[in-house]
Enzyme design. Structure first.
Site, PDB file in Angstrom:
ATOM      1  N   ARG A  80       0.581  -1.356  -0.410  1.00  0.00           N
ATOM      2  CA  ARG A  80       0.083   0.170   0.173  1.00  0.00           C
ATOM      3  C   ARG A  80       1.024   1.124   0.066  1.00  0.00           C
ATOM      4  O   ARG A  80       1.722   1.554   0.960  1.00  0.00           O
ATOM      5  CB  ARG A  80      -0.804  -0.081   1.487  1.00  0.00           C
ATOM      6  CG  ARG A  80      -1.599   0.996   1.810  1.00  0.00           C
ATOM      7  CD  ARG A  80      -3.056   0.864   2.429  1.00  0.00           C
ATOM      8  NE  ARG A  80      -4.303   0.026   1.987  1.00  0.00           N
ATOM      9  CZ  ARG A  80      -5.185   0.787   1.821  1.00  0.00           C
ATOM     10  NH1 ARG A  80      -5.351   1.251   3.052  1.00  0.00           N
ATOM     11  NH2 ARG A  80      -5.966   0.071   2.111  1.00  0.00           N
TER      12      ARG A  80
ATOM     13  N   HIS B  95      -7.101   0.511  -6.317  1.00  0.00           N
ATOM     14  CA  HIS B  95      -7.422  -0.471  -5.529  1.00  0.00           C
ATOM     15  C   HIS B  95      -8.098  -2.183  -5.566  1.00  0.00           C
ATOM     16  O   HIS B  95      -9.508  -2.065  -5.199  1.00  0.00           O
ATOM     17  CB  HIS B  95      -8.508  -0.019  -4.136  1.00  0.00           C
ATOM     18  CG  HIS B  95      -8.334  -0.214  -2.813  1.00  0.00           C
ATOM     19  ND1 HIS B  95      -7.792  -0.740  -2.604  1.00  0.00           N
ATOM     20  CD2 HIS B  95      -8.880  -0.041  -1.364  1.00  0.00           C
ATOM     21  CE1 HIS B  95      -7.855  -1.703  -1.908  1.00  0.00           C
ATOM     22  NE2 HIS B  95      -8.845  -0.898  -0.694  1.00  0.00           N
TER      23      HIS B  95
ATOM     24  N   GLN C 162      -9.905  -4.081  -3.047  1.00  0.00           N
ATOM     25  CA  GLN C 162     -11.488  -3.358  -2.807  1.00  0.00           C
ATOM     26  C   GLN C 162     -12.506  -3.945  -3.777  1.00  0.00           C
ATOM     27  O   GLN C 162     -13.364  -3.836  -3.550  1.00  0.00           O
ATOM     28  CB  GLN C 162     -11.302  -1.749  -2.957  1.00  0.00           C
ATOM     29  CG  GLN C 162     -12.548  -1.843  -2.064  1.00  0.00           C
ATOM     30  CD  GLN C 162     -13.094  -1.467  -0.680  1.00  0.00           C
ATOM     31  OE1 GLN C 162     -12.396  -1.314   0.107  1.00  0.00           O
ATOM     32  NE2 GLN C 162     -14.739  -2.525  -1.012  1.00  0.00           N
TER      33      GLN C 162
ATOM     34  N   ASP D 108     -17.378   7.168  -1.993  1.00  0.00           N
ATOM     35  CA  ASP D 108     -15.724   7.075  -1.156  1.00  0.00           C
ATOM     36  C   ASP D 108     -15.874   8.154  -0.399  1.00  0.00           C
ATOM     37  O   ASP D 108     -16.087   9.271  -0.716  1.00  0.00           O
ATOM     38  CB  ASP D 108     -15.014   6.217  -2.098  1.00  0.00           C
ATOM     39  CG  ASP D 108     -13.838   6.960  -1.197  1.00  0.00           C
ATOM     40  OD1 ASP D 108     -13.365   6.137  -0.518  1.00  0.00           O
ATOM     41  OD2 ASP D 108     -12.651   6.307  -2.313  1.00  0.00           O
TER      42      ASP D 108
ATOM     43  N   CYS E  99     -17.155   2.247   0.465  1.00  0.00           N
ATOM     44  CA  CYS E  99     -15.206   1.228   0.623  1.00  0.00           C
ATOM     45  C   CYS E  99     -15.169   1.366   1.828  1.00  0.00           C
ATOM     46  O   CYS E  99     -14.012   0.242   2.198  1.00  0.00           O
ATOM     47  CB  CYS E  99     -14.250   1.053  -0.385  1.00  0.00           C
ATOM     48  SG  CYS E  99     -14.187   2.805   0.141  1.00  0.00           S
TER      49      CYS E  99
ATOM     50  N   ARG F  67     -13.849  -8.743   1.858  1.00  0.00           N
ATOM     51  CA  ARG F  67     -12.832  -8.184   1.306  1.00  0.00           C
ATOM     52  C   ARG F  67     -11.748  -9.955   2.306  1.00  0.00           C
ATOM     53  O   ARG F  67     -11.162  -9.855   1.390  1.00  0.00           O
ATOM     54  CB  ARG F  67     -12.019  -7.014   2.671  1.00  0.00           C
ATOM     55  CG  ARG F  67     -12.552  -5.945   2.224  1.00  0.00           C
ATOM     56  CD  ARG F  67     -12.515  -5.161   0.797  1.00  0.00           C
ATOM     57  NE  ARG F  67     -10.582  -5.703   0.616  1.00  0.00           N
ATOM     58  CZ  ARG F  67     -10.786  -3.886   0.994  1.00  0.00           C
ATOM     59  NH1 ARG F  67     -10.971  -3.494   1.810  1.00  0.00           N
ATOM     60  NH2 ARG F  67      -9.151  -4.227   0.555  1.00  0.00           N
TER      61      ARG F  67
HETATM   62  N1  NVA Z   1     -10.153   6.888  -1.959  1.00  0.00           N
HETATM   63  C1  NVA Z   1      -9.403   6.534  -0.493  1.00  0.00           C
HETATM   64  C2  NVA Z   1     -10.029   4.865  -0.005  1.00  0.00           C
HETATM   65  C3  NVA Z   1      -9.727   4.322   1.178  1.00  0.00           C
HETATM   66  C4  NVA Z   1      -9.919   2.673   1.337  1.00  0.00           C
HETATM   67  C5  NVA Z   1      -8.150   6.042  -0.574  1.00  0.00           C
HETATM   68  O1  NVA Z   1      -7.445   6.432  -0.960  1.00  0.00           O
HETATM   69  O2  NVA Z   1      -7.546   7.031   1.075  1.00  0.00           O
HETATM   70  N1   CP Z   2     -11.080   0.138   1.974  1.00  0.00           N
HETATM   71  C1   CP Z   2      -9.832   0.056   2.806  1.00  0.00           C
HETATM   72  O1   CP Z   2      -9.353  -0.567   1.934  1.00  0.00           O
HETATM   73  O2   CP Z   2     -10.204  -0.017   3.986  1.00  0.00           O
HETATM   74  P1   CP Z   2      -8.236  -0.070   4.550  1.00  0.00           P
HETATM   75  O3   CP Z   2      -7.839   2.093   4.146  1.00  0.00           O
HETATM   76  O4   CP Z   2      -9.129   0.588   6.324  1.00  0.00           O
HETATM   77  O5   CP Z   2      -7.901  -0.827   4.713  1.00  0.00           O
END
Ligand code: NVA
Ligand code: CP
Length: 308
Positions: A102, A129, A132, A223, A263, A291
């Site tokens: 990540r 992502h 997800q 989101d 999400c 998930r």
């Molecule tokens: N768009 C959000 C998704 C979090 C799971 C982010 O990147 O923070």
């Molecule tokens: N939706 C998602 O990826 O959640 P986290 O950021 O908590 O992993």
């Protein structure tokens, strides 16, 4: 599916339609307990951003199968002190069997994957992502038993979730509409790729009109308005994004059997109201659970485990 053994998942477009449907079917079998793959493999979680669901669901999935997980949070490793990705990748490749990353730039996961032979999974970048969206598609299939003839509308920022949704919906033949404020639309190259993948199986629509986008839709999805790394612009975004909030009025425009997805993490009364989040259309908690099942299916497949 043997074809997934040893593979990376950097973009959802790395998977074919058949491979996604295979993973969703395996996820359903894992969820019902029909199959219980076992392994002694080690998964590394190399995360430079916060995570609840992704971190925990990957860890629990590996634990259920008998494998191990190493938390390689960037703050705990030399990666956080500037060790080049190329070096980190070649070293971790010698210890781990699979890695989930990540981070910010998509190029970081791509570089890692070029230098490591083990499967590399994108656990969220600024661009995509994919993990997800596998869970989202499982949730849609559980609710409707098909993807054909359905329309999913995504409201909000044209971000990583919007990008992977565009590709994922195109791959399974689910019509997708993305409604964003002007200047926040998804990247044109991702929209073009989604249209190319969808062909005449599904429509791909990008608009600034939230009401038109909600009309008759079967799945409403949103989101956060400011993603990780965009915190400084969060307050400025609120008035710009407010017309795209999923609330009772927007839901009333959708199909009467419509479901609502998010999400998570969610900011109530921003991108979604408390009432809709806790209301009867919400499938958000099933979505979060899925998930676990989809990522277990993915791990079992890229590790080439016996499914029994
Ligand atoms: N768009 C959000 C998704 C979090 C799971 C982010 O990147 O923070
Ligand atoms: N939706 C998602 O990826 O959640 P986290 O950021 O908590 O992993």
């Amino acid at each position: 599916m043997g074809a997934l053994k040893g593979r990376d998942l950097l973009s959802l477009a790395d998977l074919s339609t058949e491979e996604i449907l295979f993973l969703l079917d395996l996820a359903a079998q894992l969820k019902s307990g029909k199959v219980r793959p076992r392994c002694t493999n080690v998964l590394g979680l190399l995360f430079s951003k916060a995570s609840t669901r992704t971190r925990v669901s990957f860890s629990v999935a590996m634990g259920h199968m008998g494998g191990q997980v190493l938390d390689l949070n960037a703050n705990l490793t030399q990666a956080g002190r500037g060790e080049p990705i190329e070096d980190t990748a070649r070293v971790l490749d010698r210890y781990l069997d699979v890695v989930a990353i990540r981070t910010f730039e998509q190029s970081e996961v791509e570089t890692f994957a070029r230098y490591a032979k083990i499967p590399v999974i994108n656990a969220l970048t600024d661009l995509e992502h994919p993990c997800q969206i596998l869970a989202d598609l499982q949730t849609v299939f559980e609710a409707f038993g098909t993807f054909n003839g359905l329309t999913l509308t995504y409201f909000g920022d044209g971000n990583n979730i919007a990008h992977s949704l565009l590709l994922g919906c195109a791959l399974v033949g689910l019509n997708i509409r993305v409604a964003t404020p002007q200047d926040y639309s998804p990247l044109p190259e991702i929209v073009a790729k989604a249209r190319d993948i969808a062909g005449d199986r599904a429509s791909v629509t990008v608009t600034t009109d939230p009401n038109q986008a909600a009309e008759g839709a079967h799945i409403l999805y949103t989101d956060v308005w400011a993603s990780m790394g965009q915190e400084s612009s969060a307050d400025d975004r609120v008035p710009i994004f407010m017309p795209y909030q999923i609330n009772a009025e927007l839901l009333a425009l959708a199909d009467p059997a419509a479901i609502v997805l998010h999400c998570l993490p969610a900011y109530r009364e921003k991108e979604i109201t408390h009432a809709v989040m806790e209301g009867p259309a919400s499938r958000i908690w099933d979505q979060a659970e899925n998930r676990l099942h989809t990522q277990k299916a993915l791990l079992a497949s890229v590790l080439g485990l016996d499914i029994a």
